[in-house]
Design a protein around this motif. Structure first.
Motif, PDB file in Angstrom:
ATOM      1  N   LEU A 136      40.381  31.121  46.443  1.00 59.55           N
ATOM      2  CA  LEU A 136      39.041  30.844  45.917  1.00 59.55           C
ATOM      3  C   LEU A 136      38.097  32.043  46.028  1.00 59.55           C
ATOM      4  O   LEU A 136      36.874  31.887  45.993  1.00 59.55           O
ATOM      5  CB  LEU A 136      38.404  29.623  46.598  1.00 59.55           C
ATOM      6  CG  LEU A 136      39.122  28.288  46.430  1.00 59.55           C
ATOM      7  CD1 LEU A 136      38.281  27.158  47.037  1.00 59.55           C
ATOM      8  CD2 LEU A 136      39.428  27.981  44.972  1.00 59.55           C
ATOM      9  N   ASP A 137      38.654  33.242  46.142  1.00 60.31           N
ATOM     10  CA  ASP A 137      37.830  34.450  46.133  1.00 60.31           C
ATOM     11  C   ASP A 137      37.453  34.821  44.706  1.00 60.31           C
ATOM     12  O   ASP A 137      38.137  34.462  43.736  1.00 60.31           O
ATOM     13  CB  ASP A 137      38.573  35.618  46.791  1.00 60.31           C
ATOM     14  CG  ASP A 137      38.607  35.511  48.294  1.00 60.31           C
ATOM     15  OD1 ASP A 137      37.564  35.162  48.880  1.00 60.31           O
ATOM     16  OD2 ASP A 137      39.671  35.772  48.899  1.00 60.31           O
ATOM     17  N   PHE A 138      36.375  35.563  44.584  1.00 56.68           N
ATOM     18  CA  PHE A 138      35.870  36.052  43.301  1.00 56.68           C
ATOM     19  C   PHE A 138      36.867  37.057  42.727  1.00 56.68           C
ATOM     20  O   PHE A 138      37.270  38.006  43.400  1.00 56.68           O
ATOM     21  CB  PHE A 138      34.513  36.721  43.555  1.00 56.68           C
ATOM     22  CG  PHE A 138      33.726  37.103  42.341  1.00 56.68           C
ATOM     23  CD1 PHE A 138      32.880  36.191  41.718  1.00 56.68           C
ATOM     24  CD2 PHE A 138      33.778  38.396  41.842  1.00 56.68           C
ATOM     25  CE1 PHE A 138      32.120  36.556  40.621  1.00 56.68           C
ATOM     26  CE2 PHE A 138      33.024  38.774  40.751  1.00 56.68           C
ATOM     27  CZ  PHE A 138      32.195  37.851  40.132  1.00 56.68           C
ATOM     28  N   ASP A 139      37.256  36.870  41.469  1.00 60.70           N
ATOM     29  CA  ASP A 139      38.249  37.736  40.816  1.00 60.70           C
ATOM     30  C   ASP A 139      37.541  38.926  40.159  1.00 60.70           C
ATOM     31  O   ASP A 139      37.020  38.832  39.055  1.00 60.70           O
ATOM     32  CB  ASP A 139      39.023  36.929  39.770  1.00 60.70           C
ATOM     33  CG  ASP A 139      40.203  37.702  39.190  1.00 60.70           C
ATOM     34  OD1 ASP A 139      40.139  38.941  39.137  1.00 60.70           O
ATOM     35  OD2 ASP A 139      41.181  37.057  38.762  1.00 60.70           O
ATOM     36  N   PHE A 140      37.521  40.064  40.863  1.00 64.52           N
ATOM     37  CA  PHE A 140      36.788  41.233  40.374  1.00 64.52           C
ATOM     38  C   PHE A 140      37.426  41.841  39.129  1.00 64.52           C
ATOM     39  O   PHE A 140      36.722  42.388  38.276  1.00 64.52           O
ATOM     40  CB  PHE A 140      36.677  42.289  41.480  1.00 64.52           C
ATOM     41  CG  PHE A 140      35.546  42.022  42.428  1.00 64.52           C
ATOM     42  CD1 PHE A 140      34.267  42.488  42.153  1.00 64.52           C
ATOM     43  CD2 PHE A 140      35.745  41.293  43.584  1.00 64.52           C
ATOM     44  CE1 PHE A 140      33.214  42.236  43.014  1.00 64.52           C
ATOM     45  CE2 PHE A 140      34.697  41.029  44.453  1.00 64.52           C
ATOM     46  CZ  PHE A 140      33.428  41.505  44.167  1.00 64.52           C
ATOM     47  N   GLU A 141      38.738  41.750  39.021  1.00 64.30           N
ATOM     48  CA  GLU A 141      39.412  42.293  37.834  1.00 64.30           C
ATOM     49  C   GLU A 141      38.976  41.531  36.584  1.00 64.30           C
ATOM     50  O   GLU A 141      38.656  42.127  35.551  1.00 64.30           O
ATOM     51  CB  GLU A 141      40.930  42.203  38.021  1.00 64.30           C
ATOM     52  CG  GLU A 141      41.716  42.871  36.896  1.00 64.30           C
ATOM     53  CD  GLU A 141      43.219  42.858  37.138  1.00 64.30           C
ATOM     54  OE1 GLU A 141      43.966  42.986  36.149  1.00 64.30           O
ATOM     55  OE2 GLU A 141      43.637  42.723  38.311  1.00 64.30           O
ATOM     56  N   ASN A 142      38.930  40.221  36.678  1.00 61.77           N
ATOM     57  CA  ASN A 142      38.470  39.409  35.554  1.00 61.77           C
ATOM     58  C   ASN A 142      36.989  39.637  35.276  1.00 61.77           C
ATOM     59  O   ASN A 142      36.563  39.682  34.111  1.00 61.77           O
ATOM     60  CB  ASN A 142      38.736  37.935  35.854  1.00 61.77           C
ATOM     61  CG  ASN A 142      38.237  37.008  34.762  1.00 61.77           C
ATOM     62  OD1 ASN A 142      37.392  36.144  34.991  1.00 61.77           O
ATOM     63  ND2 ASN A 142      38.738  37.168  33.544  1.00 61.77           N
ATOM     64  N   PHE A 143      36.209  39.807  36.340  1.00 62.15           N
ATOM     65  CA  PHE A 143      34.770  40.058  36.196  1.00 62.15           C
ATOM     66  C   PHE A 143      34.519  41.347  35.412  1.00 62.15           C
ATOM     67  O   PHE A 143      33.703  41.371  34.481  1.00 62.15           O
ATOM     68  CB  PHE A 143      34.130  40.137  37.580  1.00 62.15           C
ATOM     69  CG  PHE A 143      32.638  40.343  37.575  1.00 62.15           C
ATOM     70  CD1 PHE A 143      31.807  39.614  36.740  1.00 62.15           C
ATOM     71  CD2 PHE A 143      32.056  41.268  38.442  1.00 62.15           C
ATOM     72  CE1 PHE A 143      30.420  39.799  36.757  1.00 62.15           C
ATOM     73  CE2 PHE A 143      30.684  41.461  38.471  1.00 62.15           C
ATOM     74  CZ  PHE A 143      29.864  40.729  37.625  1.00 62.15           C
ATOM     75  N   GLU A 144      35.234  42.393  35.772  1.00 62.38           N
ATOM     76  CA  GLU A 144      35.022  43.662  35.059  1.00 62.38           C
ATOM     77  C   GLU A 144      35.461  43.554  33.602  1.00 62.38           C
ATOM     78  O   GLU A 144      34.818  44.118  32.707  1.00 62.38           O
ATOM     79  CB  GLU A 144      35.751  44.813  35.748  1.00 62.38           C
ATOM     80  CG  GLU A 144      35.463  46.159  35.080  1.00 62.38           C
ATOM     81  CD  GLU A 144      35.727  47.351  35.960  1.00 62.38           C
ATOM     82  OE1 GLU A 144      35.122  48.419  35.705  1.00 62.38           O
ATOM     83  OE2 GLU A 144      36.541  47.245  36.899  1.00 62.38           O
ATOM     84  N   ALA A 145      36.511  42.817  33.349  1.00 63.75           N
ATOM     85  CA  ALA A 145      36.961  42.623  31.964  1.00 63.75           C
ATOM     86  C   ALA A 145      35.880  41.917  31.151  1.00 63.75           C
ATOM     87  O   ALA A 145      35.628  42.271  29.983  1.00 63.75           O
ATOM     88  CB  ALA A 145      38.254  41.813  31.938  1.00 63.75           C
TER      89      ALA A 145
END
Length: 394
Positions: A136-145
């Motif tokens: 349930l951590d924030f997905d930074f890779e998806n966020f940057e995309a």
């Protein structure tokens, strides 16, 4: 150790573990409100007699106190509201509605979802949602995309999940968002009860705060607005206390923060909010965090002694709330039995239905701690929980 400061615990035999919903209030906060109503009850920013001047001074001192508490640069950046829900609606209506895309996280409270729907935004049509990892951590890779696809977006994310206690890395989120010229609002409803917030160090654009989740009265909160955005921010409401000049042809508003605080404010609540900040300062965040981390780990350790339990995340990068279910048992039934044993927890979706749906559940049993809780509270809860499970298993 701190329960003696909170009248609730003198007047109740309940083990209170629903702090993510609201916290109890120390005597000093209650006294500050009673003092206002009994000794200098008057409206602010209007009359100039003694009690009115004192009320105004106390109210404005609260603004200065909150500014210092979160390290804002100017008093004008602090706008009092009813709480985080109103703060988010205010910014959504008065600032963010002009953005093509709003990006939120998967763990948002309904207060940071529904306002965007009210603007006509739906998933992939003006509203994007950052994925979450297996813990349930924030997905930074998806966020940057998403930021690459939708530059100059409005990002609105929670700091600490009310449902699962997950802590988002705000500094990293804000830094990445600003790289793509996005503007960031943070839902800090759960923040001040557990840790210090420095808005300048974070470089956050907007921070929504709720007093009642931080040992202060209900019905009051605030939103921090970075100075550079103040002139672009439109008033959410207008009327008394917002006006410089009025005739039947036109109106001229005051400068911030007054043009954003229409009508008579929750004066006693704001004064109580300041007193709660003083109480937190007297305890100290260093002590609060160290103690809560130990208590949170103890709670998790004791929960792991129950074989039938199902968790949805670890306690890494988490604080405050611990959510779980009991295999084969409806969470509502557990809540009913715990209440009969004088244990207060929350069961349900915790105003976070989308993440519950994504996890394939209708809700959870949520235990949420504060620094006035102790291991005895946890032990009583665990004993009652085991008893409830045994009763329901038959």
């Amino acid at each position: 150790m701190y329960k003696k400061d909170f009248p609730y615990f003198k007047n109740s035999n309940v083990v209170y573990l629903d702090n993510a919903a609201t916290t109890q209030k120390p005597q000093a906060v209650i006294d500050s409100q009673v003092e206002y109503y009994e000794h200098y009850c008057a409206n602010t920013h209007r009359s100039n007699f003694g009690d009115a001047n004192k009320a105004t001074q106390k109210y404005e001192n609260a603004r200065k106190h909150l500014r210092s508490f979160i390290n804002a640069s100017k008093n004008e950046e602090i706008i009092f509201t009813k709480g985080v829900t109103e703060s988010i609606n205010f910014i959504a209506h008065s600032f963010a509605n002009s953005f093509d895309t709003v990006i939120i996280s998967s763990l948002e409270h309904h207060s940071n979802i529904v306002p965007w729907h009210m603007q006509g935004r739906t998933l992939h049509k003006g509203l994007e949602v950052v994925k979450y990892t297996s813990d349930l951590d924030f997905d930074f890779e998806n966020f940057e995309a998403l930021l690459q696809k939708y530059p100059k977006a409005f990002v609105s994310v929670t700091h600490i999940s009310n449902a699962f206690g997950k802590i988002n890395d705000l500094k990293a989120i804000i830094k990445l968002a600003h790289k793509y010229e996005a503007v960031v609002l943070v839902d800090g409803a759960q923040s001040l009860a557990h840790m210090a917030i420095d808005v300048q160090a974070l470089d956050v654009d907007f921070l929504a705060l709720s007093a009642h989740k931080s040992f202060a009265p209900t019905g009051v909160g605030a939103v921090y607005v970075k100075e550079e955005h103040l002139n672009k921010l439109l008033p959410y409401q207008t009327g008394g206390a917002t006006i410089d000049k009025v005739d039947f042809e036109s109106s001229t508003l005051l400068d911030s923060p007054y043009k954003f605080e229409a009508g008579t404010q929750n004066i006693a609540g704001v004064i109580g909010f300041s007193q709660a900040l003083s109480y937190i300062e007297s305890v100290g965040y260093k002590q609060i965090q160290a103690y809560e981390e130990e208590l949170y780990a103890y709670l998790d350790e004791q929960l792991h002694t129950i074989e039938e339990i199902k968790f949805y995340n670890s306690i890494q990068h988490a604080i405050g709330s611990r959510s779980f279910n009991i295999k084969g048992i409806v969470h509502d039934d557990i809540g009913i039995l715990l209440d009969k044993m004088h244990i207060a927890v929350r069961v349900g979706h915790h105003c976070a239905q989308p993440i519950m749906k994504a996890l394939g559940i209708k809700g959870t049993i949520r235990v949420s701690i504060a620094f006035y809780n102790d291991k005895e509270d946890i032990d009583q809860f665990i004993t009652a929980l085991k008893k409830a499970i045994a009763m329901l298993k038959g």
